[in-house]
Design a protein around this motif. Structure first.
Motif, PDB file in Angstrom:
ATOM      1  N   TYR A   1       0.758  -0.898   0.017  1.00  0.00           N
ATOM      2  CA  TYR A   1       0.189  -0.110   0.095  1.00  0.00           C
ATOM      3  C   TYR A   1       0.989   0.969   0.042  1.00  0.00           C
ATOM      4  CZ  TYR A   1      -3.344  -3.556   1.064  1.00  0.00           C
ATOM      5  OH  TYR A   1      -4.356  -4.321   1.568  1.00  0.00           O
TER       6      TYR A   1
ATOM      7  N   LEU B   1      -8.362   1.655   2.456  1.00  0.00           N
ATOM      8  CA  LEU B   1      -8.352  -0.225   2.279  1.00  0.00           C
ATOM      9  C   LEU B   1     -10.748   0.284   3.061  1.00  0.00           C
ATOM     10  CD1 LEU B   1      -8.472  -2.755   3.079  1.00  0.00           C
ATOM     11  CD2 LEU B   1      -7.108  -2.013   5.247  1.00  0.00           C
TER      12      LEU B   1
ATOM     13  N   GLN C   1     -12.293  -9.953  -2.394  1.00  0.00           N
ATOM     14  CA  GLN C   1     -11.720  -8.729  -1.646  1.00  0.00           C
ATOM     15  C   GLN C   1     -11.770  -8.038  -2.960  1.00  0.00           C
ATOM     16  OE1 GLN C   1      -9.196  -9.833   0.585  1.00  0.00           O
ATOM     17  NE2 GLN C   1      -8.320  -7.656   0.784  1.00  0.00           N
TER      18      GLN C   1
ATOM     19  N   PHE D   1      -9.152  -5.332  -5.340  1.00  0.00           N
ATOM     20  CA  PHE D   1      -8.217  -4.380  -5.497  1.00  0.00           C
ATOM     21  C   PHE D   1      -8.373  -3.913  -6.424  1.00  0.00           C
ATOM     22  CE2 PHE D   1      -7.414  -8.376  -2.998  1.00  0.00           C
ATOM     23  CZ  PHE D   1      -6.031  -8.322  -1.886  1.00  0.00           C
TER      24      PHE D   1
ATOM     25  N   VAL E   1      -1.306  -1.255  -3.657  1.00  0.00           N
ATOM     26  CA  VAL E   1      -2.488  -1.061  -3.630  1.00  0.00           C
ATOM     27  C   VAL E   1      -3.207   0.368  -4.131  1.00  0.00           C
ATOM     28  CG1 VAL E   1      -4.250  -2.242  -2.191  1.00  0.00           C
ATOM     29  CG2 VAL E   1      -2.885  -3.819  -2.890  1.00  0.00           C
TER      30      VAL E   1
ATOM     31  N   ASP F   1      -8.947  -0.960  -1.578  1.00  0.00           N
ATOM     32  CA  ASP F   1      -8.962  -3.077  -1.306  1.00  0.00           C
ATOM     33  C   ASP F   1     -10.498  -2.489  -0.770  1.00  0.00           C
ATOM     34  OD1 ASP F   1      -8.816  -4.949   0.059  1.00  0.00           O
ATOM     35  OD2 ASP F   1      -6.822  -4.765   0.971  1.00  0.00           O
TER      36      ASP F   1
END
Length: 152
Positions: free
Chosen positions: A40, A46, A119, A121, A143, A146
């Motif tokens: 990240y 996130l 999940q 991304f 990322v 997310d």
């Protein structure tokens, strides 16, 4: 918008496959608190089961507060480059599994039980990564966003 070549698609396929394998093996490793935030950047967003976290420190805070994990990826798909949208489905067990729970733990407890997750991304090319020697392929993504959600 430029037309994608077969080489572009092959590079994206390798990047998505490599990212997925590396991400979850890092997530499940004993060094995950130090290593997972490297995927990240401070601007990354996130959302973990509906709760928002921001950047590398947010990821570190989330990971350091949860028990050990074991992910089993069952499938993943990705979209076209240059940014990659990767969706992953699988199961995750938090803790040491049902046999690691204290004897008084109810059979209906979710602690230590595998849970289905989804999940998503959004990976973007890392401008600070050195290009590879293979046709200028960007060697690394990070990322940007997310979103993880337990299913069921």
């Amino acid at each position: 918008m430029s037309t994608l070549t077969q080489n572009d698609i092959e590079i994206a396929t390798r990047a998505a496959d490599h990212f997925t394998r590396l991400y979850y093996s890092t997530y499940d490793s004993p060094t995950r608190v130090d290593d997972l935030p490297n995927f990240y950047r401070p601007s990354s967003a996130l959302t973990w089961n509906g709760k928002p976290y921001q950047g590398t420190e947010g990821v570190r805070n989330l990971i350091s507060s949860m028990p050990v994990t074991r992910h089993e990826v069952q499938c993943f798909d990705w979209s076209q480059p240059p940014n990659l949208l990767i969706t992953v489905s699988g199961t995750v067990t938090h803790g040491r599994g049902p046999s690691g729970n204290p004897p008084a733990t109810s059979n209906k407890s979710i602690d230590g039980q595998p849970r289905v997750f989804s999940q998503t991304f959004v990976l973007v090319p890392d401008p600070s990564a050195a290009p590879s020697t293979k046709g200028g392929e960007v060697a690394k993504y990070y990322v940007n966003a997310d979103a993880m959600r337990f299913v069921g």
